[in-house]
Design a protein around this motif. Structure first.
Motif, PDB file in Angstrom:
ATOM      1  N   SER A   8       0.837  -1.195   0.000  1.00  0.00           N
ATOM      2  CA  SER A   8       0.000   0.000   0.000  1.00  0.00           C
ATOM      3  C   SER A   8       0.868   1.240   0.000  1.00  0.00           C
ATOM      4  O   SER A   8       2.007   1.218   0.483  1.00  0.00           O
ATOM      5  CB  SER A   8      -0.960   0.034   1.206  1.00  0.00           C
ATOM      6  OG  SER A   8      -0.252   0.266   2.409  1.00  0.00           O
ATOM      7  N   VAL A   9       0.312   2.316  -0.542  1.00  0.00           N
ATOM      8  CA  VAL A   9       0.973   3.622  -0.564  1.00  0.00           C
ATOM      9  C   VAL A   9      -0.071   4.667  -0.205  1.00  0.00           C
ATOM     10  O   VAL A   9      -1.129   4.732  -0.841  1.00  0.00           O
ATOM     11  CB  VAL A   9       1.562   3.944  -1.951  1.00  0.00           C
ATOM     12  CG1 VAL A   9       2.273   5.302  -1.929  1.00  0.00           C
ATOM     13  CG2 VAL A   9       2.506   2.846  -2.414  1.00  0.00           C
ATOM     14  N   ALA A  10       0.199   5.468   0.833  1.00  0.00           N
ATOM     15  CA  ALA A  10      -0.791   6.455   1.269  1.00  0.00           C
ATOM     16  C   ALA A  10      -0.101   7.736   1.709  1.00  0.00           C
ATOM     17  O   ALA A  10       0.810   7.698   2.549  1.00  0.00           O
ATOM     18  CB  ALA A  10      -1.627   5.901   2.422  1.00  0.00           C
ATOM     19  N   PRO A  11      -0.513   8.890   1.169  1.00  0.00           N
ATOM     20  CA  PRO A  11       0.080  10.156   1.616  1.00  0.00           C
ATOM     21  C   PRO A  11      -0.359  10.490   3.039  1.00  0.00           C
ATOM     22  O   PRO A  11      -1.522  10.330   3.389  1.00  0.00           O
ATOM     23  CB  PRO A  11      -0.460  11.169   0.616  1.00  0.00           C
ATOM     24  CG  PRO A  11      -1.737  10.561   0.107  1.00  0.00           C
ATOM     25  CD  PRO A  11      -1.519   9.092   0.110  1.00  0.00           C
ATOM     26  N   LEU A  12       0.600  10.937   3.856  1.00  0.00           N
ATOM     27  CA  LEU A  12       0.292  11.382   5.217  1.00  0.00           C
ATOM     28  C   LEU A  12       0.152  12.894   5.272  1.00  0.00           C
ATOM     29  O   LEU A  12      -0.714  13.428   5.960  1.00  0.00           O
ATOM     30  CB  LEU A  12       1.393  10.935   6.177  1.00  0.00           C
ATOM     31  CG  LEU A  12       1.562   9.439   6.391  1.00  0.00           C
ATOM     32  CD1 LEU A  12       2.764   9.174   7.292  1.00  0.00           C
ATOM     33  CD2 LEU A  12       0.302   8.834   6.995  1.00  0.00           C
ATOM     34  N   THR A  13       1.036  13.576   4.569  1.00  0.00           N
ATOM     35  CA  THR A  13       1.054  15.034   4.461  1.00  0.00           C
ATOM     36  C   THR A  13       1.558  15.340   3.051  1.00  0.00           C
ATOM     37  O   THR A  13       1.972  14.427   2.325  1.00  0.00           O
ATOM     38  CB  THR A  13       2.006  15.672   5.496  1.00  0.00           C
ATOM     39  OG1 THR A  13       3.357  15.377   5.130  1.00  0.00           O
ATOM     40  CG2 THR A  13       1.730  15.172   6.913  1.00  0.00           C
ATOM     41  N   PRO A  14       1.584  16.614   2.641  1.00  0.00           N
ATOM     42  CA  PRO A  14       2.128  16.911   1.308  1.00  0.00           C
ATOM     43  C   PRO A  14       3.568  16.458   1.109  1.00  0.00           C
ATOM     44  O   PRO A  14       3.986  16.195  -0.024  1.00  0.00           O
ATOM     45  CB  PRO A  14       2.010  18.431   1.220  1.00  0.00           C
ATOM     46  CG  PRO A  14       0.853  18.758   2.105  1.00  0.00           C
ATOM     47  CD  PRO A  14       0.961  17.797   3.261  1.00  0.00           C
ATOM     48  N   ARG A  15       4.338  16.339   2.201  1.00  0.00           N
ATOM     49  CA  ARG A  15       5.751  16.006   2.064  1.00  0.00           C
ATOM     50  C   ARG A  15       6.126  14.677   2.709  1.00  0.00           C
ATOM     51  O   ARG A  15       7.319  14.398   2.888  1.00  0.00           O
ATOM     52  CB  ARG A  15       6.609  17.130   2.667  1.00  0.00           C
ATOM     53  CG  ARG A  15       6.456  18.478   1.974  1.00  0.00           C
ATOM     54  CD  ARG A  15       7.315  19.531   2.644  1.00  0.00           C
ATOM     55  NE  ARG A  15       7.173  20.847   2.027  1.00  0.00           N
ATOM     56  CZ  ARG A  15       6.233  21.725   2.365  1.00  0.00           C
ATOM     57  NH1 ARG A  15       5.355  21.433   3.317  1.00  0.00           N
ATOM     58  NH2 ARG A  15       6.173  22.898   1.764  1.00  0.00           N
ATOM     59  N   ALA A 107       6.059   5.201  -5.988  1.00  0.00           N
ATOM     60  CA  ALA A 107       5.852   3.810  -5.576  1.00  0.00           C
ATOM     61  C   ALA A 107       4.439   3.335  -5.892  1.00  0.00           C
ATOM     62  O   ALA A 107       3.474   4.085  -5.755  1.00  0.00           O
ATOM     63  CB  ALA A 107       6.134   3.667  -4.088  1.00  0.00           C
ATOM     64  N   GLN A 108       4.360   2.069  -6.298  1.00  0.00           N
ATOM     65  CA  GLN A 108       3.078   1.453  -6.606  1.00  0.00           C
ATOM     66  C   GLN A 108       3.021   0.067  -5.973  1.00  0.00           C
ATOM     67  O   GLN A 108       4.059  -0.569  -5.739  1.00  0.00           O
ATOM     68  CB  GLN A 108       2.876   1.336  -8.115  1.00  0.00           C
ATOM     69  CG  GLN A 108       2.841   2.662  -8.845  1.00  0.00           C
ATOM     70  CD  GLN A 108       2.617   2.493 -10.339  1.00  0.00           C
ATOM     71  OE1 GLN A 108       2.179   1.449 -10.801  1.00  0.00           O
ATOM     72  NE2 GLN A 108       2.914   3.543 -11.088  1.00  0.00           N
ATOM     73  N   ILE A 109       1.809  -0.398  -5.709  1.00  0.00           N
ATOM     74  CA  ILE A 109       1.621  -1.740  -5.173  1.00  0.00           C
ATOM     75  C   ILE A 109       2.274  -2.755  -6.112  1.00  0.00           C
ATOM     76  O   ILE A 109       2.103  -2.696  -7.331  1.00  0.00           O
ATOM     77  CB  ILE A 109       0.124  -2.048  -4.998  1.00  0.00           C
ATOM     78  CG1 ILE A 109      -0.474  -1.136  -3.913  1.00  0.00           C
ATOM     79  CG2 ILE A 109      -0.107  -3.512  -4.641  1.00  0.00           C
ATOM     80  CD1 ILE A 109      -1.967  -1.239  -3.786  1.00  0.00           C
TER      81      ILE A 109
END
Length: 260
Positions: A8-15, A107-109
């Protein structure tokens, strides 16, 4: 060395983005605060695989023996969490200026990288002082978060984290945020803390800031053995650049502290 596969790939904040992985051997590692590991990112047209040897010396010699065009980029990271065979790593995104940031931004699954560690040989216990200090920038945030989570409710502590601006804050109880956008900086904020005689300190982030804060706490009377410190990155330099004299001095002190 083992392979890691992105799940999985998930943004937490813009950076900052969070990537989870599965891979052989992860369930058997166990977990402890501030787990360190090496991640290997493949160069175009090549894999991240180096050697299957568990021996550090053999593995590293095999890594160095690879032609430069094939040798994967290797970077040090702190585990955000490791549970039920799932490894979570939070990546700071700073454009295409580094291979890890560049990889994480795309990054991708199903993507595969390599890992070496974490090893319990490098696990360090938390201090037992009356007051604990945790300080660092966004690169140290995963480590600080993992260190705060097991603290008992009665433990007194201060946690200060420097980030770019308010949108980079995360939901981590007890953290005081310092924003570069407001002209504030970690060294000034932490130096203003009032600490009792019985204090234990953890420092991580940009190397010169870490060194300045370490000197500050030693000057306050905190024993050197009660200060954990790590310069995660160096201004204008990468992990591929040769160590400076200050880097080497810091490494010698850290190695000496491991033997205490």
């Amino acid at each position: 060395m083992s392979a890691l596969t992105v799940t999985s790939v998930a943004p937490l904040t813009p950076r900052m983005t969070r990537v989870t992985f599965t891979g052989d051997g992860l369930p058997a590692i166990g977990t402890w605060p501030d787990q360190q590991l090496k991640l290997l990112f493949p160069k175009p047209g090549h894999s991240a695989h180096v050697s299957d040897s568990p021996d550090v010396g053999v593995w590293y010699q095999a890594y160095l023996a690879l032609p430069d065009a094939e040798r994967p980029w290797m970077r040090s990271f702190t585990v955000r969490s490791l549970a039920d065979g799932v490894l979570t790593v939070d990546f700071v995104l700073h454009g295409d200026s580094g291979p890890a940031s560049r990889w994480a931004a795309n990054a991708q699954i199903g993507d595969v990288i390599g890992r070496f560690g974490p090893s319990r040989d490098y696990a360090r216990p938390l201090g037992t002082a009356d007051f604990l200090v945790f300080a660092g920038d966004e690169t140290a945030l995963p480590a600080i978060a993992s260190l705060l989570e097991p603290l008992p409710p009665e433990q007194r502590f201060a946690a200060v984290v420097e980030v770019a601006d308010p949108v980079e804050e995360q939901e981590i109880p007890g953290v005081r945020w310092v924003h570069r956008s407001a002209g504030d900086d970690l060294v000034t904020a932490v130096s203003a803390l009032e600490v009792p005689p019985s204090t234990w300190v953890w420092l991580g982030g940009e190397a010169s800031a870490v060194r300045a804060l370490r000197r500050h706490f030693v000057g306050l009377g905190v024993a050197k053995e009660d200060i954990e410190f790590a310069g995660y990155w160096r201004r204008s330099l990468t992990q591929d650049d040769a160590p400076t004299a200050e880097d080497l001095a810091e490494a010698r002190e850290r190695i000496a502290s491991l033997g205490e």
